[in-house]
Design a protein around this motif. Structure first.
Motif, PDB file in Angstrom:
ATOM      1  N   THR A  68      98.929  45.641 104.607  1.00  0.00           N
ATOM      2  CA  THR A  68      98.593  45.144 105.788  1.00  0.00           C
ATOM      3  C   THR A  68      99.574  44.530 106.698  1.00  0.00           C
ATOM      4  O   THR A  68     100.654  44.448 106.408  1.00  0.00           O
ATOM      5  CB  THR A  68      97.500  43.944 105.214  1.00  0.00           C
ATOM      6  OG1 THR A  68      98.476  42.795 104.642  1.00  0.00           O
ATOM      7  CG2 THR A  68      96.311  44.325 104.251  1.00  0.00           C
ATOM      8  N   PRO A  69      99.247  44.383 108.020  1.00  0.00           N
ATOM      9  CA  PRO A  69     100.221  43.882 108.989  1.00  0.00           C
ATOM     10  C   PRO A  69     100.997  42.709 108.392  1.00  0.00           C
ATOM     11  O   PRO A  69     102.239  42.281 108.447  1.00  0.00           O
ATOM     12  CB  PRO A  69      99.355  43.484 110.230  1.00  0.00           C
ATOM     13  CG  PRO A  69      98.321  44.496 110.137  1.00  0.00           C
ATOM     14  CD  PRO A  69      98.150  44.700 108.929  1.00  0.00           C
ATOM     15  N   ALA A  70     100.342  41.654 107.524  1.00  0.00           N
ATOM     16  CA  ALA A  70     100.998  40.453 107.030  1.00  0.00           C
ATOM     17  C   ALA A  70     101.786  40.860 105.904  1.00  0.00           C
ATOM     18  O   ALA A  70     102.952  40.068 105.922  1.00  0.00           O
ATOM     19  CB  ALA A  70      99.691  39.260 106.698  1.00  0.00           C
ATOM     20  N   ARG A  71     101.542  41.457 105.149  1.00  0.00           N
ATOM     21  CA  ARG A  71     102.509  41.843 104.120  1.00  0.00           C
ATOM     22  C   ARG A  71     103.466  42.830 104.593  1.00  0.00           C
ATOM     23  O   ARG A  71     104.791  42.634 103.936  1.00  0.00           O
ATOM     24  CB  ARG A  71     101.872  42.713 103.109  1.00  0.00           C
ATOM     25  CG  ARG A  71     100.457  42.121 102.130  1.00  0.00           C
ATOM     26  CD  ARG A  71     100.066  42.779 101.263  1.00  0.00           C
ATOM     27  NE  ARG A  71      99.115  42.120 100.440  1.00  0.00           N
ATOM     28  CZ  ARG A  71      97.891  42.194 100.368  1.00  0.00           C
ATOM     29  NH1 ARG A  71      97.097  42.941 101.414  1.00  0.00           N
ATOM     30  NH2 ARG A  71      97.031  41.224  99.507  1.00  0.00           N
ATOM     31  N   VAL A  72     103.521  43.748 105.771  1.00  0.00           N
ATOM     32  CA  VAL A  72     104.497  44.356 106.187  1.00  0.00           C
ATOM     33  C   VAL A  72     105.379  43.336 106.991  1.00  0.00           C
ATOM     34  O   VAL A  72     106.669  43.692 106.853  1.00  0.00           O
ATOM     35  CB  VAL A  72     103.984  45.342 107.159  1.00  0.00           C
ATOM     36  CG1 VAL A  72     105.123  46.271 107.908  1.00  0.00           C
ATOM     37  CG2 VAL A  72     103.191  46.666 106.221  1.00  0.00           C
ATOM     38  N   ARG A  73     104.923  42.381 107.624  1.00  0.00           N
ATOM     39  CA  ARG A  73     105.598  41.508 108.185  1.00  0.00           C
ATOM     40  C   ARG A  73     106.682  40.808 107.241  1.00  0.00           C
ATOM     41  O   ARG A  73     107.915  40.766 107.449  1.00  0.00           O
ATOM     42  CB  ARG A  73     104.705  40.466 109.074  1.00  0.00           C
ATOM     43  CG  ARG A  73     105.576  39.373 109.751  1.00  0.00           C
ATOM     44  CD  ARG A  73     104.795  38.519 110.318  1.00  0.00           C
ATOM     45  NE  ARG A  73     104.113  39.329 111.530  1.00  0.00           N
ATOM     46  CZ  ARG A  73     102.667  39.555 111.612  1.00  0.00           C
ATOM     47  NH1 ARG A  73     101.898  39.031 110.427  1.00  0.00           N
ATOM     48  NH2 ARG A  73     102.174  40.208 112.419  1.00  0.00           N
ATOM     49  N   ARG A  74     106.137  40.492 105.885  1.00  0.00           N
ATOM     50  CA  ARG A  74     107.028  39.895 104.978  1.00  0.00           C
ATOM     51  C   ARG A  74     108.164  40.949 104.425  1.00  0.00           C
ATOM     52  O   ARG A  74     109.132  40.370 104.199  1.00  0.00           O
ATOM     53  CB  ARG A  74     106.017  38.907 104.046  1.00  0.00           C
ATOM     54  CG  ARG A  74     105.415  37.991 104.476  1.00  0.00           C
ATOM     55  CD  ARG A  74     106.373  36.919 105.100  1.00  0.00           C
ATOM     56  NE  ARG A  74     106.669  36.095 103.872  1.00  0.00           N
ATOM     57  CZ  ARG A  74     107.856  35.412 104.145  1.00  0.00           C
ATOM     58  NH1 ARG A  74     108.700  35.449 105.198  1.00  0.00           N
ATOM     59  NH2 ARG A  74     108.378  34.527 102.992  1.00  0.00           N
ATOM     60  N   PHE A  75     107.538  42.123 104.346  1.00  0.00           N
ATOM     61  CA  PHE A  75     108.444  43.248 103.982  1.00  0.00           C
ATOM     62  C   PHE A  75     109.582  43.202 104.827  1.00  0.00           C
ATOM     63  O   PHE A  75     110.753  43.417 104.466  1.00  0.00           O
ATOM     64  CB  PHE A  75     107.866  44.339 103.897  1.00  0.00           C
ATOM     65  CG  PHE A  75     108.727  45.915 103.850  1.00  0.00           C
ATOM     66  CD1 PHE A  75     109.637  45.899 102.689  1.00  0.00           C
ATOM     67  CD2 PHE A  75     108.925  46.440 105.213  1.00  0.00           C
ATOM     68  CE1 PHE A  75     110.279  47.180 102.653  1.00  0.00           C
ATOM     69  CE2 PHE A  75     109.735  47.515 105.257  1.00  0.00           C
ATOM     70  CZ  PHE A  75     110.402  47.871 103.979  1.00  0.00           C
ATOM     71  N   VAL A  76     109.403  43.141 106.096  1.00  0.00           N
ATOM     72  CA  VAL A  76     110.295  43.130 107.193  1.00  0.00           C
ATOM     73  C   VAL A  76     111.392  41.901 106.966  1.00  0.00           C
ATOM     74  O   VAL A  76     112.803  42.253 107.240  1.00  0.00           O
ATOM     75  CB  VAL A  76     109.888  43.312 108.530  1.00  0.00           C
ATOM     76  CG1 VAL A  76     111.114  43.185 109.580  1.00  0.00           C
ATOM     77  CG2 VAL A  76     109.000  44.601 108.811  1.00  0.00           C
ATOM     78  N   ASP A  77     110.725  40.869 106.936  1.00  0.00           N
ATOM     79  CA  ASP A  77     111.616  39.716 106.458  1.00  0.00           C
ATOM     80  C   ASP A  77     112.528  39.918 105.499  1.00  0.00           C
ATOM     81  O   ASP A  77     113.599  39.248 105.652  1.00  0.00           O
ATOM     82  CB  ASP A  77     110.655  38.498 106.250  1.00  0.00           C
ATOM     83  CG  ASP A  77     109.839  38.034 107.607  1.00  0.00           C
ATOM     84  OD1 ASP A  77     110.262  38.322 108.557  1.00  0.00           O
ATOM     85  OD2 ASP A  77     108.609  37.187 107.383  1.00  0.00           O
ATOM     86  N   ALA A  78     112.116  40.399 104.421  1.00  0.00           N
ATOM     87  CA  ALA A  78     112.900  40.433 102.935  1.00  0.00           C
ATOM     88  C   ALA A  78     113.948  41.593 103.435  1.00  0.00           C
ATOM     89  O   ALA A  78     115.203  41.277 102.881  1.00  0.00           O
ATOM     90  CB  ALA A  78     112.052  41.096 101.981  1.00  0.00           C
ATOM     91  N   VAL A  79     113.748  42.473 103.971  1.00  0.00           N
ATOM     92  CA  VAL A  79     114.696  43.546 104.406  1.00  0.00           C
ATOM     93  C   VAL A  79     115.895  42.689 105.206  1.00  0.00           C
ATOM     94  O   VAL A  79     117.177  43.084 105.130  1.00  0.00           O
ATOM     95  CB  VAL A  79     114.112  44.717 105.320  1.00  0.00           C
ATOM     96  CG1 VAL A  79     115.369  45.603 105.805  1.00  0.00           C
ATOM     97  CG2 VAL A  79     113.216  45.472 104.367  1.00  0.00           C
ATOM     98  N   ILE A  80     115.698  41.775 106.140  1.00  0.00           N
ATOM     99  CA  ILE A  80     116.447  41.375 107.008  1.00  0.00           C
ATOM    100  C   ILE A  80     117.342  40.063 106.134  1.00  0.00           C
ATOM    101  O   ILE A  80     118.525  40.170 106.245  1.00  0.00           O
ATOM    102  CB  ILE A  80     115.790  40.688 108.294  1.00  0.00           C
ATOM    103  CG1 ILE A  80     115.169  41.650 109.253  1.00  0.00           C
ATOM    104  CG2 ILE A  80     116.813  39.843 109.155  1.00  0.00           C
ATOM    105  CD1 ILE A  80     114.360  41.355 110.230  1.00  0.00           C
ATOM    106  N   ASP A  81     116.396  39.516 105.636  1.00  0.00           N
ATOM    107  CA  ASP A  81     117.250  38.104 104.469  1.00  0.00           C
ATOM    108  C   ASP A  81     117.914  38.740 103.892  1.00  0.00           C
ATOM    109  O   ASP A  81     118.862  38.198 103.266  1.00  0.00           O
ATOM    110  CB  ASP A  81     115.940  37.344 104.438  1.00  0.00           C
ATOM    111  CG  ASP A  81     115.422  36.606 105.414  1.00  0.00           C
ATOM    112  OD1 ASP A  81     115.879  36.807 106.494  1.00  0.00           O
ATOM    113  OD2 ASP A  81     114.162  36.041 105.022  1.00  0.00           O
ATOM    114  N   GLY A  82     117.628  39.978 103.037  1.00  0.00           N
ATOM    115  CA  GLY A  82     118.446  40.662 101.968  1.00  0.00           C
ATOM    116  C   GLY A  82     119.722  41.291 102.356  1.00  0.00           C
ATOM    117  O   GLY A  82     120.557  41.704 101.578  1.00  0.00           O
TER     118      GLY A  82
END
Length: 593
Positions: free
Chosen positions: A553-567
């Motif tokens: 879902t867009p909400a889950r993909v948004r948090r995936f993107v956050d994790a990529v950036i924060d990691g």
């Protein structure tokens, strides 16, 4: 005190003769002593501190760029960008050098590199017929980095500063070998730079006293000119390039650590110094191949940047950082051989509109009939991507039942040339378990495979690996050789496929919440970096309704993107292009931060 005897005063003429006799005796004695004592040369002034950090730029063939630099451990490093391709990985050429290198190519396929050794002698290594020679010492006592020029095939002219601060010269002619060192005078306060605009012509420049530019040239049949001083305030060694007969470009760093250029045009003379901008911690290097002039120097960050002018009559292009990791930065997407039915031109245009910067393109599988599933189709994707400004990484999944097959098909990606003359920007090895060998055999052969690929190609290698979760004790791939994979690749792409994960143990399925997606992916990114020591770009969920436990879902993909950036990953993707929902692209584009 008067002692009763009157002192006699010599006449003026007699005193003068006596002084002349004493002076003549002193001079004679000085000559004798000078002949008897060893001569101590004046200590030359220190070269600019920026020199040791300076790269050397050259071109093995038209359209290619070769960079050389000294590492912090005193070794020579090399990286190049081939025609139609992207930068290679950093290549180690060894040596024990104490200066920036100098490089020149006298013909396609031949490259000569020089540097001052740790023992202050001239060190030389050359490339011919696809192989590098060993280092050789050419002697001398250098107090600067060397400079090299070539006016014809089989001719090399090398210059350096000697122990007395003057220019020294040695040349090589095929069939005759090296000359002895010759003294060419001058007072150098930096390393020299040299170029040739045609047969029988050499121009040498350096920084002289008071930070001025000094210049001397040679014309066959006429000999060497005297040294000439040009205005300027040089705070580094100069670089020089000849983009055509009767044309010279001289570049140097100024007091503000920016680059400036001074041009010579035969018939018009020298221009003033003109700003080229930028801020640098090293001096420049320059090369010309045809009308093309390239300048390279190190930024304060340590990254090498270059600026290019395509011909003497056009403007300089902006400074561009040389980033070998660019094919892995930002948003990427995937196309495998099962999606070759897509029209490359249409799909690539759509990717560009979505903000995609890199396409991972499957070239074959271990069970394909040929080394390329469809070479013509692969070439069409590659050419369409290059035309749209999208990087293309070719990838292949080995199974290791036939090592020769898997090595050959991986190396074929690096050697591939499209109809338009393009090459893949990097090579990907998709590491997934198949049933040709046991897990233990796969682990061993994986390391052998990556080692063999790196021996056969200079391309950047991306290891597309399982997630660290999948290799934990008790999971599917215990004993995965993480450290060995990191040692044999430049970038690692963990398959952090969160859409297959869930938060319940046992038969019950509990889909990840968006925040659980974030936490799980962040852990996989950080662990991958720790396990391999490499830069990471992340492959995310799979939007293939049916097998996944956590819906995309867009909400889950948004948090995936956050994790990529924060990691701290340098890029990320969602697998794959054909199945990515329209609503996800604006969310994924945030990876182009």
């Amino acid at each position: 005190m008067d002692n009763g005897r009157r002192q006699r005063q010599p006449s003026p003429g007699r005193s003068s003769r006596r002084r002349r006799m004493l002076f003549a005796g002193f001079v004679a004695l000085s000559v004798v002593l000078a002949a008897a004592l060893p001569v101590t040369a004046a200590t030359p002034s220190a070269v600019p501190a920026a020199e040791r950090r300076s790269p050397a730029v050259s071109a093995l063939e038209p359209g290619r760029t070769d960079l050389f630099w000294r590492t912090s451990s005193g070794r020579l490093a090399h990286r190049y960008r081939p025609v139609g391709g992207w930068w290679t990985r950093q290549l180690a050429l060894g040596g024990d050098i104490a200066s920036q290198p100098a490089a020149v190519s006298w013909a396609p396929g031949r490259m000569d590199v020089f540097a001052r050794g740790a023992d202050d002698t001239l060190q030389h290594r050359w490339y011919r017929n696809g192989r590098w020679s060993r280092w050789e010492s050419l002697g001398g006592r250098l107090t600067s980095a060397p400079a090299v020029a070539s006016w014809a095939e089989g001719r090399l002219d090398v210059f350096a500063r000697g122990t007395d601060g003057t220019l020294r010269h040695r040349y090589y002619v095929s069939g005759s070998g090296w000359s002895s060192w010759r003294r060419r005078g001058g007072t150098l306060t930096s390393s020299p730079a040299a170029t040739s605009w045609g047969p029988g012509r050499i121009d040498v420049v350096a920084r002289g006293p008071h930070n001025r530019l000094i210049h001397r040239w040679f014309v066959r049949g006429t000999g060497w000119s005297s040294w000439r001083t040009r205005r300027g305030d040089l705070r580094s060694q100069p670089a020089i390039a000849a983009p055509g007969e009767g044309l010279l470009d001289v570049i140097a760093r100024d007091a503000r650590r920016t680059m400036r250029v001074k041009r010579y045009i035969r018939g018009d003379g020298w221009t003033g110094w003109r700003a080229l901008g930028g801020t640098f911690k090293s001096g420049p290097s320059a090369t010309a191949r045809g009308n093309d002039v390239r300048i390279a120097a190190k930024r304060p960050s340590g990254r090498i940047a270059q600026r290019v002018r395509r011909s003497p009559t056009v403007k300089w292009r902006p400074w561009r950082g040389i980033d070998p990791y660019l094919p892995f930065r930002g948003l990427s997407t995937w196309v495998d051989v099962f999606d070759y039915a897509l029209e490359p031109d249409i799909a690539i245009a759509d990717m560009a509109d979505r903000g995609v910067r890199t396409l991972f393109l499957s070239t074959a599988r271990f069970n394909s009939a040929n080394d390329f599933h469809d070479a013509a189709e692969a070439g069409a994707w590659l050419d369409a991507g290059r035309a749209a400004g999208i990087k293309v990484v070719g990838w292949y999944p080995p199974a290791y039942g036939d090592m020769d097959r898997d090595i050959r098909r991986t190396v074929a990606i690096a050697q591939f040339t499209s109809p338009a003359g393009n090459h893949f920007d990097a090579v990907g090895v998709d590491i997934e378990r198949f049933d040709e060998v046991t897990r233990a055999q796969f682990n061993t052969r994986l390391v052998e495979h990556l080692s063999a690929v790196r021996k056969r190609t200079d391309a950047m290698v991306a290891a597309i690996v399982p997630s660290p979760f999948g290799t934990d004790p008790g999971n599917n791939w215990e004993g995965f050789p993480w450290a060995a994979v990191g040692d044999r690749s430049e970038v690692v792409v963990p398959m952090a496929l969160w859409s297959f994960r869930d938060s319940c143990a046992g038969p019950k399925v509990c889909a990840f919440t968006p925040d659980q997606v974030y936490g799980w992916v962040l852990d996989q990114v950080r662990r991958t970096r720790q396990l391999t020591g490499r830069r990471v770009t992340v492959e995310g969920g799979v939007n293939d309704p049916g097998p996944e436990n956590t819906p995309v879902t867009p909400a889950r993909v948004r948090r995936f993107v956050d994790a990529v950036i924060d990691g701290g990953a340098i890029g990320g993707s969602h697998y794959d292009y054909a199945t990515t929902d329209e609503a996800l692209w604006p969310v994924l584009e945030r990876l182009n931060r």
